[in-house]
Design a protein around this motif. Structure first.
Motif, PDB file in Angstrom:
ATOM      1  N   ALA A 169      -2.019 -11.304  -4.128  1.00 42.07           N
ATOM      2  CA  ALA A 169      -2.623 -10.293  -5.002  1.00 42.07           C
ATOM      3  C   ALA A 169      -3.490  -9.304  -4.233  1.00 42.07           C
ATOM      4  O   ALA A 169      -3.579  -8.136  -4.607  1.00 42.07           O
ATOM      5  N   ALA A 170      -4.151  -9.746  -3.146  1.00 43.56           N
ATOM      6  CA  ALA A 170      -5.040  -8.847  -2.387  1.00 43.56           C
ATOM      7  C   ALA A 170      -4.322  -7.557  -2.011  1.00 43.56           C
ATOM      8  O   ALA A 170      -4.876  -6.465  -2.147  1.00 43.56           O
ATOM      9  N   PHE A 171      -3.062  -7.694  -1.580  1.00 41.17           N
ATOM     10  CA  PHE A 171      -2.330  -6.501  -1.177  1.00 41.17           C
ATOM     11  C   PHE A 171      -2.056  -5.591  -2.373  1.00 41.17           C
ATOM     12  O   PHE A 171      -2.438  -4.413  -2.382  1.00 41.17           O
ATOM     13  N   GLY A 172      -1.439  -6.149  -3.389  1.00 41.83           N
ATOM     14  CA  GLY A 172      -1.035  -5.342  -4.529  1.00 41.83           C
ATOM     15  C   GLY A 172      -2.213  -4.710  -5.260  1.00 41.83           C
ATOM     16  O   GLY A 172      -2.203  -3.513  -5.576  1.00 41.83           O
ATOM     17  N   VAL A 173      -3.247  -5.509  -5.500  1.00 42.25           N
ATOM     18  CA  VAL A 173      -4.374  -5.001  -6.289  1.00 42.25           C
ATOM     19  C   VAL A 173      -5.132  -3.915  -5.531  1.00 42.25           C
ATOM     20  O   VAL A 173      -5.448  -2.855  -6.076  1.00 42.25           O
ATOM     21  N   PHE A 174      -5.401  -4.171  -4.240  1.00 43.90           N
ATOM     22  CA  PHE A 174      -6.116  -3.142  -3.476  1.00 43.90           C
ATOM     23  C   PHE A 174      -5.277  -1.878  -3.319  1.00 43.90           C
ATOM     24  O   PHE A 174      -5.792  -0.764  -3.295  1.00 43.90           O
ATOM     25  N   ALA A 175      -3.946  -2.079  -3.225  1.00 40.45           N
ATOM     26  CA  ALA A 175      -3.076  -0.905  -3.144  1.00 40.45           C
ATOM     27  C   ALA A 175      -3.195  -0.067  -4.412  1.00 40.45           C
ATOM     28  O   ALA A 175      -3.234   1.161  -4.365  1.00 40.45           O
ATOM     29  N   VAL A 176      -3.276  -0.751  -5.553  1.00 41.22           N
ATOM     30  CA  VAL A 176      -3.431  -0.016  -6.814  1.00 41.22           C
ATOM     31  C   VAL A 176      -4.780   0.696  -6.856  1.00 41.22           C
ATOM     32  O   VAL A 176      -4.901   1.854  -7.293  1.00 41.22           O
ATOM     33  N   VAL A 177      -5.839   0.015  -6.345  1.00 43.51           N
ATOM     34  CA  VAL A 177      -7.161   0.656  -6.298  1.00 43.51           C
ATOM     35  C   VAL A 177      -7.095   1.901  -5.414  1.00 43.51           C
ATOM     36  O   VAL A 177      -7.612   2.965  -5.768  1.00 43.51           O
ATOM     37  N   PHE A 178      -6.413   1.752  -4.289  1.00 47.15           N
ATOM     38  CA  PHE A 178      -6.255   2.908  -3.398  1.00 47.15           C
ATOM     39  C   PHE A 178      -5.586   4.072  -4.138  1.00 47.15           C
ATOM     40  O   PHE A 178      -6.038   5.215  -4.077  1.00 47.15           O
ATOM     41  N   LEU A 179      -4.532   3.734  -4.878  1.00 43.42           N
ATOM     42  CA  LEU A 179      -3.827   4.759  -5.639  1.00 43.42           C
ATOM     43  C   LEU A 179      -4.732   5.436  -6.662  1.00 43.42           C
ATOM     44  O   LEU A 179      -4.670   6.644  -6.886  1.00 43.42           O
ATOM     45  N   VAL A 221     -14.077  -5.213  -9.638  1.00 44.06           N
ATOM     46  CA  VAL A 221     -13.100  -5.775 -10.577  1.00 44.06           C
ATOM     47  C   VAL A 221     -11.875  -6.266  -9.806  1.00 44.06           C
ATOM     48  O   VAL A 221     -11.374  -7.374 -10.033  1.00 44.06           O
ATOM     49  N   ALA A 222     -11.445  -5.477  -8.854  1.00 42.47           N
ATOM     50  CA  ALA A 222     -10.287  -5.853  -8.051  1.00 42.47           C
ATOM     51  C   ALA A 222     -10.533  -7.179  -7.345  1.00 42.47           C
ATOM     52  O   ALA A 222      -9.696  -8.096  -7.380  1.00 42.47           O
ATOM     53  N   GLN A 223     -11.703  -7.307  -6.762  1.00 39.53           N
ATOM     54  CA  GLN A 223     -12.050  -8.566  -6.077  1.00 39.53           C
ATOM     55  C   GLN A 223     -12.020  -9.741  -7.034  1.00 39.53           C
ATOM     56  O   GLN A 223     -11.490 -10.808  -6.721  1.00 39.53           O
ATOM     57  N   GLN A 224     -12.614  -9.523  -8.222  1.00 36.78           N
ATOM     58  CA  GLN A 224     -12.656 -10.597  -9.215  1.00 36.78           C
ATOM     59  C   GLN A 224     -11.245 -11.026  -9.601  1.00 36.78           C
ATOM     60  O   GLN A 224     -10.954 -12.222  -9.692  1.00 36.78           O
ATOM     61  N   ILE A 225     -10.359 -10.064  -9.815  1.00 37.00           N
ATOM     62  CA  ILE A 225      -8.986 -10.393 -10.209  1.00 37.00           C
ATOM     63  C   ILE A 225      -8.304 -11.193  -9.100  1.00 37.00           C
ATOM     64  O   ILE A 225      -7.648 -12.194  -9.352  1.00 37.00           O
ATOM     65  N   ILE A 226      -8.526 -10.764  -7.874  1.00 34.39           N
ATOM     66  CA  ILE A 226      -7.894 -11.455  -6.741  1.00 34.39           C
ATOM     67  C   ILE A 226      -8.409 -12.892  -6.642  1.00 34.39           C
ATOM     68  O   ILE A 226      -7.635 -13.844  -6.494  1.00 34.39           O
ATOM     69  N   GLU A 227      -9.736 -13.021  -6.753  1.00 36.32           N
ATOM     70  CA  GLU A 227     -10.341 -14.357  -6.672  1.00 36.32           C
ATOM     71  C   GLU A 227      -9.781 -15.274  -7.756  1.00 36.32           C
ATOM     72  O   GLU A 227      -9.399 -16.406  -7.500  1.00 36.32           O
ATOM     73  N   ALA A 228      -9.726 -14.752  -8.968  1.00 39.85           N
ATOM     74  CA  ALA A 228      -9.325 -15.573 -10.106  1.00 39.85           C
ATOM     75  C   ALA A 228      -7.873 -16.032 -10.003  1.00 39.85           C
ATOM     76  O   ALA A 228      -7.484 -17.046 -10.574  1.00 39.85           O
ATOM     77  N   ASN A 229      -7.057 -15.274  -9.277  1.00 36.62           N
ATOM     78  CA  ASN A 229      -5.636 -15.594  -9.190  1.00 36.62           C
ATOM     79  C   ASN A 229      -5.226 -16.071  -7.800  1.00 36.62           C
ATOM     80  O   ASN A 229      -4.045 -16.049  -7.456  1.00 36.62           O
ATOM     81  N   ARG A 230      -6.226 -16.520  -7.041  1.00 39.27           N
ATOM     82  CA  ARG A 230      -5.954 -16.902  -5.658  1.00 39.27           C
ATOM     83  C   ARG A 230      -4.797 -17.894  -5.549  1.00 39.27           C
ATOM     84  O   ARG A 230      -3.940 -17.765  -4.688  1.00 39.27           O
ATOM     85  N   ARG A 231      -4.807 -18.902  -6.460  1.00 39.84           N
ATOM     86  CA  ARG A 231      -3.797 -19.959  -6.306  1.00 39.84           C
ATOM     87  C   ARG A 231      -2.427 -19.541  -6.807  1.00 39.84           C
ATOM     88  O   ARG A 231      -1.414 -19.772  -6.160  1.00 39.84           O
ATOM     89  N   THR A 232      -2.394 -18.851  -7.965  1.00 45.29           N
ATOM     90  CA  THR A 232      -1.084 -18.487  -8.519  1.00 45.29           C
ATOM     91  C   THR A 232      -0.450 -17.289  -7.814  1.00 45.29           C
ATOM     92  O   THR A 232       0.754 -17.223  -7.644  1.00 45.29           O
ATOM     93  N   SER A 233      -1.269 -16.289  -7.424  1.00 44.04           N
ATOM     94  CA  SER A 233      -0.702 -15.128  -6.707  1.00 44.04           C
ATOM     95  C   SER A 233      -1.482 -14.890  -5.422  1.00 44.04           C
ATOM     96  O   SER A 233      -2.363 -14.029  -5.386  1.00 44.04           O
ATOM     97  N   PRO A 234      -1.171 -15.626  -4.386  1.00 47.66           N
ATOM     98  CA  PRO A 234      -1.940 -15.469  -3.134  1.00 47.66           C
ATOM     99  C   PRO A 234      -1.792 -14.083  -2.509  1.00 47.66           C
ATOM    100  O   PRO A 234      -2.620 -13.663  -1.718  1.00 47.66           O
TER     101      PRO A 234
END
Lengths: 253, 225
Positions: B193-203, B178-191
């Motif tokens: 996102a990889a950091f923030g989203v994976f950090a949340v997954v880590f948490l 899911v994290a990957q999908q969110i990052i992919e989908a928002n690649r252009r608007t929030s480049p």
């Protein structure tokens, strides 16, 4: 001797080809304290384990109050309740407190009331000076204290006979005394005991009868411990007792 | 400072989807752990027994499971069985089978170790007090075995939880996917996102595993002998 409490007749114990006890007979009267000594591997500890049916036997029989003591029989746990045993070490249950260790079997096995057993345990602990440790776990006790608790635990089952298997052998020298004192007071109060030990002066003090074993046989038996330790009649016993006296030999280089 | 890219999680249902993904991972871990503990106890008791043939079989099983990467097992069970046996396993079934297969072997070994670490004298001194075999086991052996086992099996459970991140390789949409999908989908608007989203997954993994680990440490300390 018909008033014998425990009768061992022509006992034979072997592990496969290796015979540990061959044709051993011994009878123990009520109130008698017998000390068994002998070199390591002579079968003395095995003998005690047979008396409690912790080992199967290959010949002869063991009778307690005329009832056979045999491993893997249905009533063996009933017979064992009449026999108290203390081992060399590690026999307390580490997950239970001193009090729980003592009360477990009387309550669960003999179905006695918990308060009654606790009162008795407290009185016995008081006697050996460990009442204030009743809620401690075995790991918090010294080796000598553990062994004294193990003795009390066995006593609380009201056994007819106590088997003590080298109970001071794993202790530091300064702790041996406190344990032996407890055993001596038991002997004075009339308990029947079979004791295996390497403490010769203790053996001399406590024994009504000394049994010297070697190679699975009783080599010498004496009702006069003083005499036995001063002047054993067999050459083997003399040699064995000699090993406890340290005399610097001549060292050649 | 650049944006951390956490903001994407508040767009639409992104955060809820992430939690759903976490639940998928947790579900697979929970079922697998339960199966592993049950079957592992049986296996451990058999392994601690005297039957050489059973011991040999379990030895081979355990070594096989240990040598093989979990991902290879997942591929074999999910893709392999479909081709060879014509089974049409769902990814979740396949995942539960693989993690239970692995967990049972590890748990069995833990139970075996705990059982044989109880000194023989404990059996003897309990019998000498007149206990029958059932009481010896119930009052003396079992409580000591469980005390040794709980910290170890909790550690195994956290390992299972962490390893479930592999199930996205067989198409399951768990938290990492899911994290990957969110990052992919928002690649252009929030480049970022990889950091923030994976950090949340880590948490999220941390929040699930940390209390379990603390519980293990607590029990270990309390039951230290």
């Amino acid at each position: 001797m018909d008033d014998a409490l425990l009768k061992i007749e022509h006992l034979r114990k072997a592990y496969g080809e290796h015979t540990v006890i061959r044709d051993l007979s011994l009878s123990v009267r009520k109130g008698e304290v017998i000390v068994i000594i002998g070199p390591s591997g002579c079968g003395k500890s095995t003998l005690l384990r047979c008396v409690n049916a912790l080992e199967s036997i290959q010949g002869g029989q063991i009778l307690l109050d005329g009832e056979p003591v045999l491993k893997n029989t249905k009533d063996i746990s009933l017979v064992r309740q009449k026999i108290g045993m203390v081992f060399q070490s590690y026999d307390l249950f580490p997950h239970k407190t001193v009090m729980e260790n003592i009360t477990l079997a009387p309550v669960k096995v003999q179905k006695r009331s918990k308060t009654e057993v606790q009162e008795e345990a407290a009185a016995l602990l008081e006697k050996i000076g460990l009442l204030d440790r009743r809620n401690d776990y075995p790991r918090q006790l010294s080796g000598g204290q553990k062994q004294r608790v193990a003795i009390v635990r066995a006593l609380c089952m009201h056994p007819e006979i106590m088997l003590l298997d080298e109970i001071t052998a794993a202790l530091d020298p300064e702790m041996v005394r406190e344990v032996l004192d407890v055993v001596l007071s038991l002997a004075r109060s009339g308990s029947t005991m079979l004791i295996v030990t390497h403490e010769m002066s203790f053996a001399k003090a406590i024994a009504d009868r000394v049994v010297f074993m070697e190679n699975g046989l009783i080599v010498e038996e004496s009702y006069e411990p003083e005499e036995f330790f001063a002047q054993p009649s067999t050459e083997r016993a003399k040699q064995f007792l000699q090993t406890f006296v340290y005399e610097p030999g001549e060292i050649t280089d | 400072m650049q944006s951390l890219g956490i903001d994407v999680l508040f767009k639409g249902k992104n955060f809820a989807r992430l939690l759903e993904g976490l639940w998928v991972a947790a579900r697979v871990s929970l079922i697998s752990s339960a199966v592993s503990i049950l079957l592992g106890i049986f296996m451990g008791i058999l392994m601690a027994g005297k039957n050489r043939i059973i011991q040999g079989i379990f030895r081979v099983y355990l070594e096989t499971v240990r040598i093989m990467p979990q991902m290879v097992l997942l591929f074999i069970v999910y893709f392999g069985t479909t081709r060879v046996f014509g089974w049409n396993l769902s990814a979740e079934y396949a995942a539960v089978i693989v993690f239970s297969f692995w967990g049972t072997a590890e748990m069995g070994d833990l139970v075996r170790g705990a059982l044989i670490s109880i000194p023989k004298i404990q059996y003897d001194s309990a019998r000498a007090l007149g206990m029958d075999e059932k009481s010896v086991f119930q009052y003396v052996i079992l409580p000591q075995t469980v005390r040794r086992l709980i910290p170890l099996s909790i550690n195994l459970i956290t390992r299972i939880i962490k390893t479930t991140s592999l199930i996205m390789m067989i198409g399951m949409v768990e938290v990492l996917k899911v994290a990957q999908q969110i990052i992919e989908a928002n690649r252009r608007t929030s480049p970022n996102a990889a950091f923030g989203v994976f950090a949340v997954v880590f948490l999220m993994y941390f929040i699930v595993c940390w209390p379990i680990g603390r519980a293990a440490a607590y029990l270990e300390k309390r039951w230290a002998e």
